[in-house]
Design a protein around this motif. Sequence first.
Motif, PDB file in Angstrom:
ATOM      1  N   ILE A 124       0.835  -1.201   0.000  1.00 45.88           N
ATOM      2  CA  ILE A 124       0.000   0.000   0.000  1.00 45.88           C
ATOM      3  C   ILE A 124       0.873   1.256   0.000  1.00 45.88           C
ATOM      4  N   GLY A 125       1.963   1.223   0.774  1.00 44.97           N
ATOM      5  CA  GLY A 125       2.847   2.382   0.862  1.00 44.97           C
ATOM      6  C   GLY A 125       3.448   2.749  -0.478  1.00 44.97           C
ATOM      7  N   VAL A 126       3.885   1.744  -1.237  1.00 44.84           N
ATOM      8  CA  VAL A 126       4.458   2.000  -2.559  1.00 44.84           C
ATOM      9  C   VAL A 126       3.454   2.747  -3.434  1.00 44.84           C
ATOM     10  N   THR A 127       2.209   2.298  -3.405  1.00 46.17           N
ATOM     11  CA  THR A 127       1.179   2.907  -4.240  1.00 46.17           C
ATOM     12  C   THR A 127       0.804   4.304  -3.755  1.00 46.17           C
ATOM     13  N   VAL A 128       0.578   4.437  -2.447  1.00 47.64           N
ATOM     14  CA  VAL A 128       0.156   5.722  -1.889  1.00 47.64           C
ATOM     15  C   VAL A 128       1.215   6.800  -2.123  1.00 47.64           C
ATOM     16  N   LEU A 129       2.477   6.483  -1.822  1.00 51.07           N
ATOM     17  CA  LEU A 129       3.524   7.489  -1.964  1.00 51.07           C
ATOM     18  C   LEU A 129       3.861   7.758  -3.430  1.00 51.07           C
ATOM     19  N   ASN A 130       3.595   6.803  -4.299  1.00 52.18           N
ATOM     20  CA  ASN A 130       3.742   7.059  -5.733  1.00 52.18           C
ATOM     21  C   ASN A 130       2.692   8.064  -6.201  1.00 52.18           C
ATOM     22  N   VAL A 131       1.471   7.927  -5.659  1.00 51.89           N
ATOM     23  CA  VAL A 131       0.412   8.892  -5.967  1.00 51.89           C
ATOM     24  C   VAL A 131       0.796  10.273  -5.442  1.00 51.89           C
ATOM     25  N   VAL A 132       1.347  10.325  -4.221  1.00 50.05           N
ATOM     26  CA  VAL A 132       1.799  11.594  -3.635  1.00 50.05           C
ATOM     27  C   VAL A 132       2.857  12.249  -4.519  1.00 50.05           C
ATOM     28  N   MET A 133       3.805  11.449  -4.991  1.00 54.54           N
ATOM     29  CA  MET A 133       4.879  11.963  -5.837  1.00 54.54           C
ATOM     30  C   MET A 133       4.325  12.547  -7.127  1.00 54.54           C
ATOM     31  N   ASP A 192       4.139  15.953 -17.365  1.00 51.80           N
ATOM     32  CA  ASP A 192       4.448  14.555 -17.696  1.00 51.80           C
ATOM     33  C   ASP A 192       5.703  14.127 -16.927  1.00 51.80           C
ATOM     34  N   SER A 193       5.549  13.234 -15.951  1.00 54.94           N
ATOM     35  CA  SER A 193       6.678  12.823 -15.108  1.00 54.94           C
ATOM     36  C   SER A 193       7.756  12.116 -15.912  1.00 54.94           C
ATOM     37  N   ASP A 194       7.356  11.351 -16.951  1.00 55.86           N
ATOM     38  CA  ASP A 194       8.350  10.668 -17.783  1.00 55.86           C
ATOM     39  C   ASP A 194       9.226  11.672 -18.523  1.00 55.86           C
ATOM     40  N   LYS A 195       8.620  12.745 -19.044  1.00 54.64           N
ATOM     41  CA  LYS A 195       9.384  13.772 -19.752  1.00 54.64           C
ATOM     42  C   LYS A 195      10.316  14.518 -18.794  1.00 54.64           C
ATOM     43  N   MET A 196       9.821  14.794 -17.580  1.00 51.43           N
ATOM     44  CA  MET A 196      10.664  15.474 -16.587  1.00 51.43           C
ATOM     45  C   MET A 196      11.905  14.645 -16.283  1.00 51.43           C
ATOM     46  N   PHE A 197      11.690  13.383 -16.026  1.00 50.15           N
ATOM     47  CA  PHE A 197      12.813  12.521 -15.668  1.00 50.15           C
ATOM     48  C   PHE A 197      13.757  12.359 -16.849  1.00 50.15           C
ATOM     49  N   THR A 210      15.328  23.992 -13.257  1.00 46.35           N
ATOM     50  CA  THR A 210      13.932  24.180 -12.855  1.00 46.35           C
ATOM     51  C   THR A 210      13.219  22.842 -12.680  1.00 46.35           C
ATOM     52  N   VAL A 211      13.422  21.951 -13.644  1.00 47.08           N
ATOM     53  CA  VAL A 211      12.791  20.620 -13.563  1.00 47.08           C
ATOM     54  C   VAL A 211      13.307  19.868 -12.339  1.00 47.08           C
ATOM     55  N   LYS A 212      14.602  19.932 -12.102  1.00 45.25           N
ATOM     56  CA  LYS A 212      15.177  19.261 -10.936  1.00 45.25           C
ATOM     57  C   LYS A 212      14.591  19.827  -9.637  1.00 45.25           C
ATOM     58  N   SER A 213      14.410  21.148  -9.600  1.00 49.82           N
ATOM     59  CA  SER A 213      13.843  21.782  -8.411  1.00 49.82           C
ATOM     60  C   SER A 213      12.428  21.290  -8.154  1.00 49.82           C
ATOM     61  N   HIS A 241      11.444  19.038  -4.748  1.00 54.22           N
ATOM     62  CA  HIS A 241      10.395  19.447  -3.812  1.00 54.22           C
ATOM     63  C   HIS A 241       9.343  18.347  -3.660  1.00 54.22           C
ATOM     64  N   SER A 242       9.031  17.662  -4.736  1.00 51.87           N
ATOM     65  CA  SER A 242       8.076  16.548  -4.664  1.00 51.87           C
ATOM     66  C   SER A 242       8.662  15.385  -3.879  1.00 51.87           C
ATOM     67  N   PHE A 243       9.935  15.118  -4.117  1.00 52.46           N
ATOM     68  CA  PHE A 243      10.653  14.068  -3.389  1.00 52.46           C
ATOM     69  C   PHE A 243      10.638  14.351  -1.889  1.00 52.46           C
ATOM     70  N   SER A 244      10.861  15.600  -1.491  1.00 47.88           N
ATOM     71  CA  SER A 244      10.848  15.979  -0.074  1.00 47.88           C
ATOM     72  C   SER A 244       9.470  15.742   0.537  1.00 47.88           C
ATOM     73  N   THR A 245       8.425  16.057  -0.235  1.00 42.76           N
ATOM     74  CA  THR A 245       7.063  15.842   0.259  1.00 42.76           C
ATOM     75  C   THR A 245       6.796  14.370   0.522  1.00 42.76           C
ATOM     76  N   VAL A 246       7.297  13.506  -0.366  1.00 44.54           N
ATOM     77  CA  VAL A 246       7.131  12.062  -0.184  1.00 44.54           C
ATOM     78  C   VAL A 246       7.715  11.620   1.149  1.00 44.54           C
ATOM     79  N   PHE A 247       8.906  12.090   1.472  1.00 49.36           N
ATOM     80  CA  PHE A 247       9.540  11.677   2.718  1.00 49.36           C
ATOM     81  C   PHE A 247       8.883  12.328   3.938  1.00 49.36           C
ATOM     82  N   LEU A 248       8.300  13.497   3.773  1.00 52.72           N
ATOM     83  CA  LEU A 248       7.565  14.101   4.883  1.00 52.72           C
ATOM     84  C   LEU A 248       6.282  13.316   5.168  1.00 52.72           C
ATOM     85  N   VAL A 249       5.613  12.852   4.114  1.00 50.80           N
ATOM     86  CA  VAL A 249       4.434  12.004   4.297  1.00 50.80           C
ATOM     87  C   VAL A 249       4.846  10.681   4.928  1.00 50.80           C
TER      88      VAL A 249
END
Length: 538
Positions: free
Chosen positions: A412-421, A454-459, A483-486, A490-498
């Motif tokens: 469940i955690g993998v799915t929930v935090l993927n949605v958060v990301m 689009d997360s794939d394009k960002m990465f 800018t994209v890295k920033s 920030h999204s990565f930080s939110t995942v770990f805060l959740v």
Amino acid sequence: MSEIQQTKGINKRLVLAGLIIGMFFSSLEQTVVGTAMPTIIKDLDGFSIFAWVTTAYMITSTTIIPIVGKLSDLFGRRMMYLIGTVIFVVGSLLCATATSMEQLVIYRGIQGLGGGMIMPLSQTIIGDIFTAEQRARWQGVFGAIFGLSSVFGPFVGGFIVDHVSWHWIFSINAPFGLLSALLILFGMKHEITAKSQGKVNIDYLGILTLVPGLVLFLIGITFAGDKFAWASTESYLIFGGSLLFILLFILAEMKAAEPIIDMGLFKNRVFTSVNLLGFVLGLGMFGAIMFVPLFMQGILGVSPTAAGSTMTPMMIALILASVIGGQLLLRFTYRTILFIGMLIASLGFFLMSTLGIDTASLTVYSFMIVMGLGMGLVMPTLTIAVQNEFPKNQLGAVTSATTFFRSIGGTIGVTVLNVVMNHNLKVNMTDTLATPDVTGNPMMSGTLSQIGTDSDKMFGVMLNPQLLGDKLPADIVHNIVTTVKSVWVHSFSTVFLVGLIFVAIGVLITLTVGKGRIKRDKKESEASRVHEGKEVQT
């Protein structure tokens, strides 16, 4: 049910060797496949369904855990372990012969059944053949073995794929699986199980309701928001069906003579608290750390091979903490070790949330070590605490339950935090596109708008800035990538805060465990010391 059979006729060295080999290779398989997946996708031309290679294994291995635990109490550890090993070996050999991604998915499901039987039964057998004090040491060692497999997995997978063939990452399991089975067969001359008086009652109704309930739920959280919307007819039918089957399962367990999961176990405070803690640990830990290799590769620019071994420092710390934690349990209460472990893990999550674009790789590794130390103290303690609360004729059920709830939490955690990301990537990029720095630069604004949310394009841009083309000036390309890295950081930080919220809840749960500790049975300990040498030679 009478008392569990004594461990006379048990060659502990053979049994331990068999369990170590079986657990190492069944857990190794999970990390090896991830490393080989790009090559497999290219060879089998199955990118559209490649996620099912992992999902199929996850669904079958998670579903079988509580069932095999109860069956081992009824029919014996050795029999069920041998059956699980054979299924795992057969599934592995079938995977090695796969000529399409569809075949590989099916064969991975078969392999998952065997893997889901081996993992909890290894811990249960340890609980059977050792005293309470000895369990602390050996469960710590087995926790270390699990961590060690995660360390070697990426290296083994990469070497086999580069120098032999991806088929051999599956074939290599066969000889070692058979060796594990032979060691258990000859090391356990007498079956370890409770002797049943009269007819054995198998909870068929429990199996028929639990399996579809879990499968539907795992399918739902895996594909909702991707293959179909959360608020859709498909979602309502899948989750509604899952809820219906789970409710029927609970009703069936309350009436079953030999339930798969005895609802009466939850009357025990340690059992309830430990399994709730394991669930929360899975939610935070396993859901968040999957993003770390992506951070290393996308933000810090390390190679794919180096990114794949990012977990190595954490796993080494986990190994050390598991061994040390097993010894500390002989001196302190479960609550003390669990509380300290979850506090350290919370600190690790907070530190990970502070990572930025300019963070050094060494800093990431040091923060991962902190997380590993916390996990290493907690994971073996969960199993030991439950095992020492119940008689041996219930060890299969209670040990499997502990593994089951932690596994479900991780899924469940993998799915929930993927949605958060993904949600935060969209929100952060949308906000960034509206900032004056972007809107005031038409060239930059136009390119970022094409990337969009689009997360794939960002990465892809983070990994390979050349995708932006040769017409853009170097300074514009640099600003776009930054800018994209920033946005991503920030999204990565939110995942770990959740994730930190989940882990912090776990800290509070540890306070409900009580003052329980390893029960030192002087007669059992003395008998073990006197006869241990004889049993080893048996």
